[in-house]
Design an enzyme around this catalytic site. Structure first.
Site, PDB file in Angstrom:
ATOM      1  N   ARG A 108       0.704  -1.107  -0.010  1.00 55.86           N
ATOM      2  CA  ARG A 108      -0.002   0.046  -0.131  1.00 55.86           C
ATOM      3  C   ARG A 108       0.880   1.221   0.024  1.00 55.86           C
ATOM      4  O   ARG A 108       1.658   1.527   0.890  1.00 55.86           O
ATOM      5  CB  ARG A 108      -0.884  -0.074   1.456  1.00 55.86           C
ATOM      6  CG  ARG A 108      -1.896  -1.171   1.164  1.00 55.86           C
ATOM      7  CD  ARG A 108      -2.949  -0.730   2.259  1.00 55.86           C
ATOM      8  NE  ARG A 108      -2.351  -0.261   3.442  1.00 55.86           N
ATOM      9  CZ  ARG A 108      -3.242   0.245   4.453  1.00 55.86           C
ATOM     10  NH1 ARG A 108      -4.496   0.131   4.390  1.00 55.86           N
ATOM     11  NH2 ARG A 108      -2.743   0.569   5.624  1.00 55.86           N
ATOM     12  N   ASP A 204       0.720  -3.529  11.915  1.00 55.17           N
ATOM     13  CA  ASP A 204       1.213  -3.852  10.504  1.00 55.17           C
ATOM     14  C   ASP A 204       1.544  -5.387  10.573  1.00 55.17           C
ATOM     15  O   ASP A 204       2.413  -5.868  11.198  1.00 55.17           O
ATOM     16  CB  ASP A 204       2.342  -3.020  10.222  1.00 55.17           C
ATOM     17  CG  ASP A 204       2.800  -3.207   8.629  1.00 55.17           C
ATOM     18  OD1 ASP A 204       2.972  -2.304   7.951  1.00 55.17           O
ATOM     19  OD2 ASP A 204       3.086  -4.356   8.248  1.00 55.17           O
ATOM     20  N   ASP A 207       4.966  -6.254   9.253  1.00 51.47           N
ATOM     21  CA  ASP A 207       6.233  -6.049  10.154  1.00 51.47           C
ATOM     22  C   ASP A 207       6.134  -7.233  11.270  1.00 51.47           C
ATOM     23  O   ASP A 207       7.142  -7.557  11.550  1.00 51.47           O
ATOM     24  CB  ASP A 207       6.135  -4.755  10.374  1.00 51.47           C
ATOM     25  CG  ASP A 207       6.451  -3.733   9.523  1.00 51.47           C
ATOM     26  OD1 ASP A 207       7.086  -4.259   8.679  1.00 51.47           O
ATOM     27  OD2 ASP A 207       6.072  -2.631   9.490  1.00 51.47           O
TER      28      ASP A 207
HETATM   29  C1  PRP Z   1      -1.046  -5.108   4.331  1.00 50.81           C
HETATM   30  C2  PRP Z   1      -1.892  -6.366   4.257  1.00 50.81           C
HETATM   31  C3  PRP Z   1      -2.786  -6.275   3.113  1.00 50.81           C
HETATM   32  C4  PRP Z   1      -2.936  -4.646   3.170  1.00 50.81           C
HETATM   33  C5  PRP Z   1      -4.473  -4.506   3.642  1.00 50.81           C
HETATM   34  O1  PRP Z   1       0.020  -5.126   3.448  1.00 50.81           O
HETATM   35  O2  PRP Z   1      -1.073  -7.673   4.380  1.00 50.81           O
HETATM   36  O3  PRP Z   1      -2.137  -6.796   2.030  1.00 50.81           O
HETATM   37  O4  PRP Z   1      -2.104  -4.238   3.773  1.00 50.81           O
HETATM   38  O5  PRP Z   1      -4.701  -3.167   3.417  1.00 50.81           O
HETATM   39  P1  PRP Z   1      -5.691  -2.673   2.300  1.00 50.81           P
HETATM   40  O6  PRP Z   1      -6.909  -3.607   2.560  1.00 50.81           O
HETATM   41  O7  PRP Z   1      -5.941  -1.207   2.691  1.00 50.81           O
HETATM   42  O8  PRP Z   1      -5.140  -2.851   0.912  1.00 50.81           O
HETATM   43  P2  PRP Z   1       0.923  -4.025   3.400  1.00 50.81           P
HETATM   44  O9  PRP Z   1       0.622  -3.130   2.082  1.00 50.81           O
HETATM   45  O10 PRP Z   1       1.458  -3.440   4.397  1.00 50.81           O
HETATM   46  O11 PRP Z   1       2.110  -4.676   2.553  1.00 50.81           O
HETATM   47  P3  PRP Z   1       3.250  -5.821   3.337  1.00 50.81           P
HETATM   48  O12 PRP Z   1       2.244  -6.922   3.489  1.00 50.81           O
HETATM   49  O13 PRP Z   1       4.330  -6.005   2.292  1.00 50.81           O
HETATM   50  O14 PRP Z   1       3.736  -5.261   4.713  1.00 50.81           O
HETATM   51  N1  URA Z   2      -2.503  -3.530   6.908  1.00 53.55           N
HETATM   52  C1  URA Z   2      -1.923  -3.934   8.154  1.00 53.55           C
HETATM   53  O1  URA Z   2      -0.958  -4.872   8.086  1.00 53.55           O
HETATM   54  N2  URA Z   2      -2.692  -3.761   9.337  1.00 53.55           N
HETATM   55  C2  URA Z   2      -3.739  -2.781   9.006  1.00 53.55           C
HETATM   56  O2  URA Z   2      -4.187  -2.440  10.297  1.00 53.55           O
HETATM   57  C3  URA Z   2      -4.014  -2.257   7.888  1.00 53.55           C
HETATM   58  C4  URA Z   2      -3.344  -2.648   6.800  1.00 53.55           C
END
Ligand code: PRP
Ligand code: URA
Length: 213
Positions: A108, A204, A207
């Site tokens: 995101r 997150d 993370d």
């Molecule tokens: C997180 C999570 C989803 C997304 C959800 O990923 O694992 O994929 O956010 O958010 P949304 O419904 O608003 O799209 P992130 O973008 O943080 O990436 P990552 O898993 O690489 O940390």
């Molecule tokens: N992605 C995450 O990992 N946590 C949240 O709360 C929203 C999006």
């Protein structure tokens, strides 16, 4: 009567709710967090696979023939949304070990909250497979909506979304864009904050699974 939006199944099983309390806790360390994500994924998969087709068969018990049912051999695929979805893959494979695994990489954009695609590798026969998209978090829904778009573009027709924590906003977005997709999750939280994080959520997910913060 046929429903014209996808259904939402909330897994209120005590084992799932117990594990959810552990992953929400900010003091839970990476090892236990990862284990719990995987175990919850197994438990959600148990329910999400409830409608897999069966075929009748007969087996010989030591006593007599028995009418039984085995899986009809439908081809399945698991597609995690990177990164955090990776944490659910092994847990789902525990129940459906022969499934193929595709990957969709999305992050995101922190300003726009819109998903940006950086990777997509799906099984070549994805159009013949029933697909389970996995991601612990459904926040705005942008990532799930885009991931399902990519999978549909490759021809898949039966897609189920598995999340651990969903926000009402994300559910509404998926239902609007993909009314044919059912959602299985452990809980629906209150709402999103101004940064698009789920309240109360768990922070997150990527993370916390990979220890990157
Ligand atoms: C997180 C999570 C989803 C997304 C959800 O990923 O694992 O994929 O956010 O958010 P949304 O419904 O608003 O799209 P992130 O973008 O943080 O990436 P990552 O898993 O690489 O940390
Ligand atoms: N992605 C995450 O990992 N946590 C949240 O709360 C929203 C999006």
């Amino acid at each position: 009567m046929e429903s014209n939006t996808g259904r939402v199944f909330i897994m209120d099983h005590p084992l799932i709710q117990h594990k959810l309390s552990i992953i929400r806790d900010k003091n839970t360390g990476v090892k236990e967090f990862r284990e719990m994500i995987s175990e919850i994924a197994t438990l959600i998969a148990y329910e999400a696979t409830r409608n897999l087709p069966l075929e009748e068969t007969t087996v010989e018990t030591p006593i007599s023939p028995a009418k039984c049912y085995h899986l009809a051999g439908k081809k399945l695929a698991i597609v995690p949304i990177l990164r955090a979805g990776l944490g659910m893959v092994d847990g789902v494979l525990t129940l459906i070990p022969a499934a193929k695994v595709g990957h969709i990489g999305l992050y995101r954009d922190h300003e726009t909250l819109k998903p940006v695609k950086y990777y997509c590798k799906l099984p070549s026969d994805i159009s013949e497979r029933e697909v389970f998209v996995v991601d612990p978090m459904l926040a705005t829904g942008g990532s799930a909506v885009d991931a399902i778009n990519f999978i549909k573009e490759e021809g898949a027709v039966k897609i189920t979304l598995m999340n651990i924590i969903a926000a009402p906003e994300g559910i509404a977005a998926v239902q609007a864009a993909h009314p044919d997709v059912d959602i299985y999750c452990a809980t629906v939280d209150e709402k999103l904050n101004e940064n698009g994080y789920i309240i109360p959520g768990l922070g997150d997910a990527g993370d916390r699974i990979f220890g990157t913060k």
